[in-house]
Motif scaffolding. Structure first.
Motif, PDB file in Angstrom:
ATOM      1  N   LEU A  61       0.834  -1.200   0.000  1.00 56.47           N
ATOM      2  CA  LEU A  61       0.000   0.000   0.000  1.00 56.47           C
ATOM      3  C   LEU A  61       0.870   1.252   0.000  1.00 56.47           C
ATOM      4  O   LEU A  61       1.861   1.329   0.726  1.00 56.47           O
ATOM      5  CB  LEU A  61      -0.934  -0.001   1.212  1.00 56.47           C
ATOM      6  N   GLY A  62       0.486   2.212  -0.828  1.00 55.52           N
ATOM      7  CA  GLY A  62       1.267   3.442  -0.943  1.00 55.52           C
ATOM      8  C   GLY A  62       0.467   4.531  -1.612  1.00 55.52           C
ATOM      9  O   GLY A  62      -0.771   4.523  -1.582  1.00 55.52           O
ATOM     10  N   ASP A 118       6.045  -6.307 -13.436  1.00 56.64           N
ATOM     11  CA  ASP A 118       6.587  -4.944 -13.367  1.00 56.64           C
ATOM     12  C   ASP A 118       5.952  -4.000 -14.378  1.00 56.64           C
ATOM     13  O   ASP A 118       5.718  -2.823 -14.094  1.00 56.64           O
ATOM     14  CB  ASP A 118       8.103  -4.969 -13.608  1.00 56.64           C
ATOM     15  N   SER A 119       5.667  -4.497 -15.578  1.00 56.67           N
ATOM     16  CA  SER A 119       5.164  -3.613 -16.637  1.00 56.67           C
ATOM     17  C   SER A 119       3.788  -3.048 -16.303  1.00 56.67           C
ATOM     18  O   SER A 119       3.389  -2.007 -16.831  1.00 56.67           O
ATOM     19  CB  SER A 119       5.115  -4.358 -17.977  1.00 56.67           C
ATOM     20  N   MET A 120       3.053  -3.719 -15.388  1.00 53.46           N
ATOM     21  CA  MET A 120       1.723  -3.228 -15.022  1.00 53.46           C
ATOM     22  C   MET A 120       1.782  -2.007 -14.105  1.00 53.46           C
ATOM     23  O   MET A 120       0.744  -1.425 -13.764  1.00 53.46           O
ATOM     24  CB  MET A 120       0.888  -4.339 -14.389  1.00 53.46           C
ATOM     25  N   THR A 121       2.985  -1.600 -13.731  1.00 52.54           N
ATOM     26  CA  THR A 121       3.135  -0.339 -12.999  1.00 52.54           C
ATOM     27  C   THR A 121       2.622   0.813 -13.862  1.00 52.54           C
ATOM     28  O   THR A 121       2.018   1.758 -13.361  1.00 52.54           O
ATOM     29  CB  THR A 121       4.616  -0.106 -12.636  1.00 52.54           C
ATOM     30  N   ASP A 122       2.833   0.696 -15.179  1.00 55.24           N
ATOM     31  CA  ASP A 122       2.425   1.765 -16.096  1.00 55.24           C
ATOM     32  C   ASP A 122       1.454   1.305 -17.172  1.00 55.24           C
ATOM     33  O   ASP A 122       0.986   2.126 -17.964  1.00 55.24           O
ATOM     34  CB  ASP A 122       3.662   2.372 -16.783  1.00 55.24           C
ATOM     35  N   ASN A 123       1.184  -0.013 -17.230  1.00 53.02           N
ATOM     36  CA  ASN A 123       0.337  -0.539 -18.301  1.00 53.02           C
ATOM     37  C   ASN A 123      -0.808  -1.378 -17.741  1.00 53.02           C
ATOM     38  O   ASN A 123      -0.685  -1.982 -16.686  1.00 53.02           O
ATOM     39  CB  ASN A 123       1.163  -1.397 -19.260  1.00 53.02           C
ATOM     40  N   ALA A 168       5.927  -2.310  -6.463  1.00 55.51           N
ATOM     41  CA  ALA A 168       5.688  -1.057  -7.180  1.00 55.51           C
ATOM     42  C   ALA A 168       4.376  -1.090  -7.940  1.00 55.51           C
ATOM     43  O   ALA A 168       3.730  -0.058  -8.135  1.00 55.51           O
ATOM     44  CB  ALA A 168       6.847  -0.771  -8.137  1.00 55.51           C
ATOM     45  N   GLU A 169       3.948  -2.297  -8.346  1.00 50.21           N
ATOM     46  CA  GLU A 169       2.723  -2.415  -9.142  1.00 50.21           C
ATOM     47  C   GLU A 169       1.508  -1.836  -8.424  1.00 50.21           C
ATOM     48  O   GLU A 169       0.621  -1.253  -9.047  1.00 50.21           O
ATOM     49  CB  GLU A 169       2.434  -3.884  -9.495  1.00 50.21           C
ATOM     50  N   THR A 170       1.448  -2.006  -7.093  1.00 50.49           N
ATOM     51  CA  THR A 170       0.314  -1.449  -6.337  1.00 50.49           C
ATOM     52  C   THR A 170       0.713  -0.204  -5.546  1.00 50.49           C
ATOM     53  O   THR A 170      -0.121   0.648  -5.278  1.00 50.49           O
ATOM     54  CB  THR A 170      -0.262  -2.494  -5.354  1.00 50.49           C
ATOM     55  N   TYR A 211      -2.459   1.139 -11.969  1.00 44.52           N
ATOM     56  CA  TYR A 211      -3.593   0.224 -11.996  1.00 44.52           C
ATOM     57  C   TYR A 211      -3.503  -0.824 -10.880  1.00 44.52           C
ATOM     58  O   TYR A 211      -3.418  -2.015 -11.150  1.00 44.52           O
ATOM     59  CB  TYR A 211      -3.640  -0.479 -13.364  1.00 44.52           C
ATOM     60  N   PRO A 212      -3.523  -0.403  -9.615  1.00 45.94           N
ATOM     61  CA  PRO A 212      -3.350  -1.373  -8.518  1.00 45.94           C
ATOM     62  C   PRO A 212      -4.440  -2.440  -8.472  1.00 45.94           C
ATOM     63  O   PRO A 212      -4.153  -3.626  -8.298  1.00 45.94           O
ATOM     64  CB  PRO A 212      -3.369  -0.502  -7.261  1.00 45.94           C
ATOM     65  N   VAL A 213      -5.702  -2.038  -8.664  1.00 46.47           N
ATOM     66  CA  VAL A 213      -6.823  -2.990  -8.582  1.00 46.47           C
ATOM     67  C   VAL A 213      -6.791  -3.946  -9.770  1.00 46.47           C
ATOM     68  O   VAL A 213      -6.928  -5.171  -9.615  1.00 46.47           O
ATOM     69  CB  VAL A 213      -8.174  -2.255  -8.518  1.00 46.47           C
ATOM     70  N   GLU A 214      -6.582  -3.396 -10.962  1.00 46.48           N
ATOM     71  CA  GLU A 214      -6.526  -4.231 -12.164  1.00 46.48           C
ATOM     72  C   GLU A 214      -5.363  -5.218 -12.101  1.00 46.48           C
ATOM     73  O   GLU A 214      -5.478  -6.353 -12.598  1.00 46.48           O
ATOM     74  CB  GLU A 214      -6.400  -3.347 -13.409  1.00 46.48           C
ATOM     75  N   THR A 215      -4.260  -4.797 -11.491  1.00 46.93           N
ATOM     76  CA  THR A 215      -3.102  -5.685 -11.368  1.00 46.93           C
ATOM     77  C   THR A 215      -3.439  -6.880 -10.485  1.00 46.93           C
ATOM     78  O   THR A 215      -3.139  -8.027 -10.828  1.00 46.93           O
ATOM     79  CB  THR A 215      -1.894  -4.921 -10.783  1.00 46.93           C
ATOM     80  N   ILE A 216      -4.068  -6.618  -9.348  1.00 52.78           N
ATOM     81  CA  ILE A 216      -4.465  -7.706  -8.441  1.00 52.78           C
ATOM     82  C   ILE A 216      -5.442  -8.648  -9.136  1.00 52.78           C
ATOM     83  O   ILE A 216      -5.310  -9.872  -9.062  1.00 52.78           O
ATOM     84  CB  ILE A 216      -5.076  -7.126  -7.147  1.00 52.78           C
ATOM     85  N   THR A 217      -6.409  -8.076  -9.843  1.00 58.11           N
ATOM     86  CA  THR A 217      -7.396  -8.889 -10.561  1.00 58.11           C
ATOM     87  C   THR A 217      -6.728  -9.765 -11.611  1.00 58.11           C
ATOM     88  O   THR A 217      -7.011 -10.964 -11.714  1.00 58.11           O
ATOM     89  CB  THR A 217      -8.446  -7.977 -11.238  1.00 58.11           C
TER      90      THR A 217
END
Length: 527
Positions: free
Chosen positions: A36-37, A317-322, A348-350, A355-361
Motif C-alpha cells: 500500500l502506498g 513490473d510492466s503493469m506499474t504503467d500498463n 511497485a505495481e500497487t 492500476y493497482p486494482v486491475e493488477t491484483i485482478t
C-alpha cells in the motif's frame, strides 16, 4: 463487523473472509500480497483491492514515515469494515539496504561512459557527478570491476530509471564508477545494490527496531518481512527481539532472501523462519540470469516440503504503467503457481502503479488458470515420500483428509483448529478444493489479564495457499461435545453455501478433534 485488528479484543461472532454477496468468492487459491502506498491508500481503492483478492497488506518502511503508514492502515481498517473481508498486515523492514539520498529531489541524468562518485558524505548535494550514500564502508567492501546498481526500484533491464555502474577506482572512502547505461534517477531516495558483495550492516538496525517497538506493537502486526536475511542467526535475533514485545511474540517472521549470501544459507534460514520471501528484484541482480529459474524452483520446493509459505516478488513490473502484463510476465506468474508459490507479492505495481486494482485482478485470474493444471497427484506423492514413515499423528490426519477429499470429489475441506497448525498441514498437501480453517479462540492469561487468542492465527492463514480462515465463537472450544461442534459446523457450512462454494448434494470433508481422537469424516449435504 469489526476490523480484523479488533478481532483480538472482540472475537464473539464468526468472522470470515467469505463474501456472501459474491457467488464466486474464490478466484484463486494462491494469495496476493499488495504493497500500500500513494496510489493505493484511500479507503475506496483499498476496498477494491480487497474485493479483487488482496489478503495481505504490506507496509514498506524503506520509505515514508510511521505517521504516513498509520494513516494508510486506518484506511485499511475502514476498508475491512466496508468489505467484511479479513486482511493481515505485513511490516517490511529496511534492513541492510544501501541508499542514495537526493535531498533536492531534482532528477539526476547519468550518461553512459561518464563517471560518477559514490561518497558517504551525506551532506553533499546529489548530482550527475556525485551520489551521496548512507554507508561509509562501501569503499572497503568493493573492488575494481565490481557491479553496482542504483535506482528507485532497481535495475530490470528494460527501464531507464535505474543505472548499472562498474567500479573503476576506490579512493579513500569514495568509490569512482563508470556508468554503463544512460538513465535518469527521479525521487528522493534510490536503492543501491552491490552485486555479490558482503555489506557489513545489521539485518535489523536500530531504526527498524524502533519502528517495530512503536508502530508494530501498536498495530499488532501479523508478519515481519525481514529484509536482507543472510543467516539463520538473523531470524533468531529478530525472534528474540519480538518475544519481548507482548503480542508480537506471535508475529510470524518471513525471511526475505535478496542476495547470493542468503541463498547460500537458505536451508538453515528456512528452518528458523516461519516463511520465505524470494525478492527476485535483488536476486536477479546478484545471480546470472540463466541461474535465476533454478534457484527459484529449488527454493520453492524446499519451502513446500517443509510446509512453510513461500512468497514470490517482481512478477508484473510492466503493469506499474500498463493495463496488461507482457506475455512473459503472464507466463511467469503461472510458472510461480506451478512451482508451488503460496503467494505473489506486488510491490511497485500497487504502491505507485497506475492500476493497482486491475493488477491484483489480473494476477488472480492467471493464478486461477494455472491452478487448474497444477499436478496435485504428483505433488501429493512427493510430499508423502518426503515426509516418510512413520508419519506423525497430525501429518497422517492431514494427508488422509486431503486424500479423502480428492477421492470423493469434495467441494471443500473444513478444519477445526485452535493454533492453525492442523489447517496449515492440510494446505501443505495442496488439495484442489479450498480449506476452510475454523479457528476457535482459546482463553489465555499473562497473569495480569485474560484475553482470547485466535485472531493472529486466523489472519496468518491469509498468506497460505488454499487456506481461508474463519474466527468462531470463543464459547465453543476446539475439543468439544458433539452438539457444540455441530453448531459451529453448521455456521461454516452456511458461510460456504452463501459464498457459492458449497451446493446441495455436495460432499464435504471435516477434520476435527473429538475428545482425544482426531476424526476425518465425509458428509453429503441434502437440499
Amino acid at each position: 463487523m469489526q476490523s480484523s485488528h479488533l478481532l483480538l479484543e472482540e472475537p464473539i461472532r464468526m468472522v470470515s473472509i467469505l463474501d456472501p454477496s459474491k457467488p464466486s468468492f474464490f478466484p484463486a487459491m494462491t494469495k496476493i500480497v499488495g504493497t500500500l502506498g500513494p496510489k493505493s491508500r484511500s479507503v475506496d481503492v483499498i476496498s477494491d483491492c480487497l474485493k479483487a483478492g488482496m489478503s495481505v497488506a504490506r507496509f514498506d518502511f524503506s520509505w515514508g514515515d510511521p505517521e504516513y503508514h498509520q494513516n494508510t492502515l486506518e484506511n485499511l481498517k475502514a476498508a475491512i469494515k466496508v468489505t467484511k473481508k479479513l486482511c493481515s498486515v505485513m511490516l517490511d523492514t529496511v534492513g541492510a539496504e544501501l541508499q542514495v539520498v537526493n535531498k533536492s529531489e531534482k532528477p539526476i541524468s547519468l550518461e553512459v561512459d561518464s563517471q560518477v562518485v559514490l561518497t558517504p558524505h551525506k551532506g553533499q548535494e546529489a548530482s550527475s557527478q556525485i551520489l551521496p550514500i548512507n554507508f561509509d564502508g562501501l569503499a572497503k567492501s568493493v573492488k575494481k570491476g565490481d557491479t553496482i546498481f542504483v535506482g528507485q526500484y532497481l535495475f530490470t533491464g528494460s527501464e531507464s530509471t535505474s543505472v548499472w555502474l562498474e567500479v573503476a577506482e576506490v579512493k579513500e572512502q569514495d568509490v569512482i564508477c563508470t556508468i554503463k547505461n544512460s538513465a535518469t534517477l527521479a525521487g528522493s531516495l534510490f536503492t543501491l545494490h552491490a552485486s555479490q558483495v558482503h555489506i557489513d550492516l545489521p539485518t535489523l538496525p536500530e531504526k527498524d527496531k524502533e519502528v517495530i517497538r512503536t508502530w508494530g506493537v501498536k498495530n499488532k502486526i501479523d508478519f515481519l518481512s525481514l529484509s536482507y536475511t543472510r543467516h539463520a542467526e538473523d531470524v533468531r535475533q529478530a525472534r528474540e527481539f519480538l518475544s519481548k514485545l507482548g503480542d508480537l511474540s506471535q508475529t510470524q517472521i518471513f525471511a526475505k532472501i535478496e542476495n547470493a549470501e542468503g541463498l547460500t544459507h537458505f536451508d538453515e534460514i528456512l528452518q528458523e523462519a516461519d516463511g520465505i520471501i524470494l525478492s527476485r528484484g535483488n536476486l536477479g541482480i546478484d545471480l546470472p540470469p540463466e541461474k535465476v529459474f533454478y534457484f527459484q524452483k529449488s527454493a520453492l520446493r524446499k519451502c513446500n516440503m517443509a510446509g512453510k509459505p513461500a512468497v514470490l516478488t517482481r512478477v508484473v513490473d510492466s503493469m506499474t504503467d500498463n493495463l496488461r502484463p507482457t506475455r512473459a510476465e503472464a507466463t511467469d506468474v503461472a510458472n510461480a503457481v506451478l512451482d508451488g508459490s503460496d503467494a505473489i507479492l506486488l510491490g511497485a505495481e500497487t504502491l505507485r502503479g497506475l492500476y493497482p486494482v486491475e493488477t491484483i485482478t489480473t494476477v488472480g485470474r492467471i493464478c486461477f488458470e494455472a491452478e487448474k493444471v497444477f499436478n496435485q497427484d504428483l505433488y501429493f506423492k512427493k510430499i508423502v515420500r518426503y515426509v516418510g514413515e512413520p508419519m506423525s499423528h497430525l501429518e497422517s490426519i492431514a494427508s488422509s483428509a486431503v486424500r479423502a477429499a480428492i477421492k470423493v470429489k469434495a467441494s471443500v475441506i473444513i478444519c477445526f483448529t485452535s493454533s492453525g497448525r492442523a489447517a496449515r498441514l492440510i494446505a501443505k498437501y495442496r488439495p484442489t478444493m479450498p480449506v476452510l480453517s475454523v479457528v476457535i479462540p482459546q482463553l489465555k492469561t499473562d497473569q495480569l489479564q485474560w484475553r482470547f487468542s485466535g485472531a493472529f492465527e486466523a489472519r496468518q492463514s491469509l498468506i497460505v495457499r488454499g487456506l481461508f480462515p474463519m474466527l468462531a465463537d470463543p464459547r465453543h472450544p476446539a475439543e468439544s461435545t458433539s452438539a457444540t461442534n455441530e453448531s459451529i459446523l453448521k455456521l461454516a457450512l452456511d458461510h460456504g453455501k452463501a459464498s457459492g462454494i458449497i451446493k446441495s448434494h455436495d460432499r464435504v470433508v471435516v477434520c476435527q478433534k473429538v475428545g482425544d481422537a482426531s476424526v476425518v469424516k465425509i458428509i453429503e449435504l441434502e437440499d
